[in-house]
Scaffold this active site. Structure first.
Site, short mmCIF file in Angstrom:
data_model
loop_
_atom_site.label_atom_id
_atom_site.label_comp_id
_atom_site.label_asym_id
_atom_site.label_seq_id
_atom_site.Cartn_x
_atom_site.Cartn_y
_atom_site.Cartn_z
N CYS A 135 46.05 46.58 38.89
CA CYS A 135 46.00 47.83 38.13
C CYS A 135 47.42 48.40 37.97
O CYS A 135 48.22 47.84 37.25
CB CYS A 135 45.04 48.82 38.80
SG CYS A 135 44.46 50.13 37.70
N HIS A 174 39.95 45.42 39.93
CA HIS A 174 40.25 45.60 41.35
C HIS A 174 39.46 44.65 42.23
O HIS A 174 38.36 44.99 42.69
CB HIS A 174 39.93 47.04 41.77
CG HIS A 174 40.86 48.07 41.27
ND1 HIS A 174 41.94 48.52 42.00
CD2 HIS A 174 40.88 48.76 40.10
CE1 HIS A 174 42.59 49.44 41.30
NE2 HIS A 174 41.98 49.61 40.15
N GLU A 208 39.98 43.97 45.29
CA GLU A 208 39.88 44.52 46.65
C GLU A 208 38.71 45.48 46.78
O GLU A 208 38.29 45.82 47.90
CB GLU A 208 41.20 45.21 47.05
CG GLU A 208 41.42 46.60 46.50
CD GLU A 208 41.84 46.66 45.02
OE1 GLU A 208 42.21 47.75 44.57
OE2 GLU A 208 41.79 45.62 44.34
#
Length: 231
Positions: free
Chosen positions: A86, A196, A198
């Protein structure tokens, strides 16, 4: 294996990256402040999402001048693994480590939801645990995720297999050229992506499709270094 999780003023996904490393692959991670000048002790560098320096000027435009970015460049040139997520992707493009730029979403609104991604290149250190053409679900959360490059650059990305992820099933949330969601450098050791991973390491979060990005990095590192399974 040891990970550096960079922290800029305004980073807000650094903790997620740290947790993804330690909780999903059991490797060591350190928070590294933006003033650091030496990353030689790390095997992989994560440039997390957030709003570095408040996104003043342009997203990533100030962060690219932080002292730590010289060390990131040195790490990339040495073949170490660098993943920008990002705002981290925006920083890597601003720093010239990846081609192109990220612009405002076409609807000029912040978007936060799950997005289907096609794995275009599964031969990078970050994607070797995926199947080519596989569609995975990874959340997005950005206002400036509209990837842009000129035609010449786009053709070069295609020719060099540098397009790692594309938005799938006709679902391009931000207007990115050629539905691009993530790219790599020519060597394949630097990847930038807007979604994302994660935030997708456990089914409790709605998807665990991002977990394999971290297991891929660990697998690539072990293969390179001939490390034992528990090394």
């Amino acid at each position: 294996m040891k990970f550096a999780v960079l922290v800029f003023p305004g980073s807000n996904c650094d903790i997620d990256c740290y947790k993804a490393v330690e909780d999903t692959i059991g490797q060591k991670a350190d928070y590294v402040w933006h003033t650091a000048t030496d990353l030689s002790g790390y095997d992989a560098i994560l440039v997390p999402g957030g709003f570095s320096y408040g996104d003043y000027l342009r997203c990533g435009a100030i962060a690219r001048f932080a002292p730590v970015m010289n060390a990131v460049r040195e790490a990339a040139e040495a073949g170490k693994y660098v993943l920008g997520i990002c705002n981290g992707f925006q920083i890597l493009t601003e720093a010239g480590l990846l081609p192109g730029a990220l612009r405002r979403n076409r609807n000029l609104k912040f978007i936060c939801r799950q997005a289907p991604l096609e794995v275009v290149n599964n031969r990078t250190p970050f994607t070797n645990q995926y199947a080519s053409g596989e569609v995975i679900r990874i959340p997005i959360a950005h206002g400036e995720g509209n990837y842009y490059c000129d035609e010449e650059t786009l053709e070069r990305l295609k020719a060099n297999n540098q397009i790692v992820f594309r938005y799938a099933n006709g679902d391009n949330p931000n207007g990115s050229v050629y539905d691009i969601a993530g790219i790599c450098n020519e060597q394949g050791n630097v990847v930038g992506m807007m979604p994302h991973p994660e935030r997708a390491v456990d089914q409790l979060l709605g998807s665990e499709d991002g977990k394999r990005m971290f297991t891929s990095i660990l697998s690539a590192w072990r293969e390179r270094h001939g490390a034992a399974v528990n090394g």
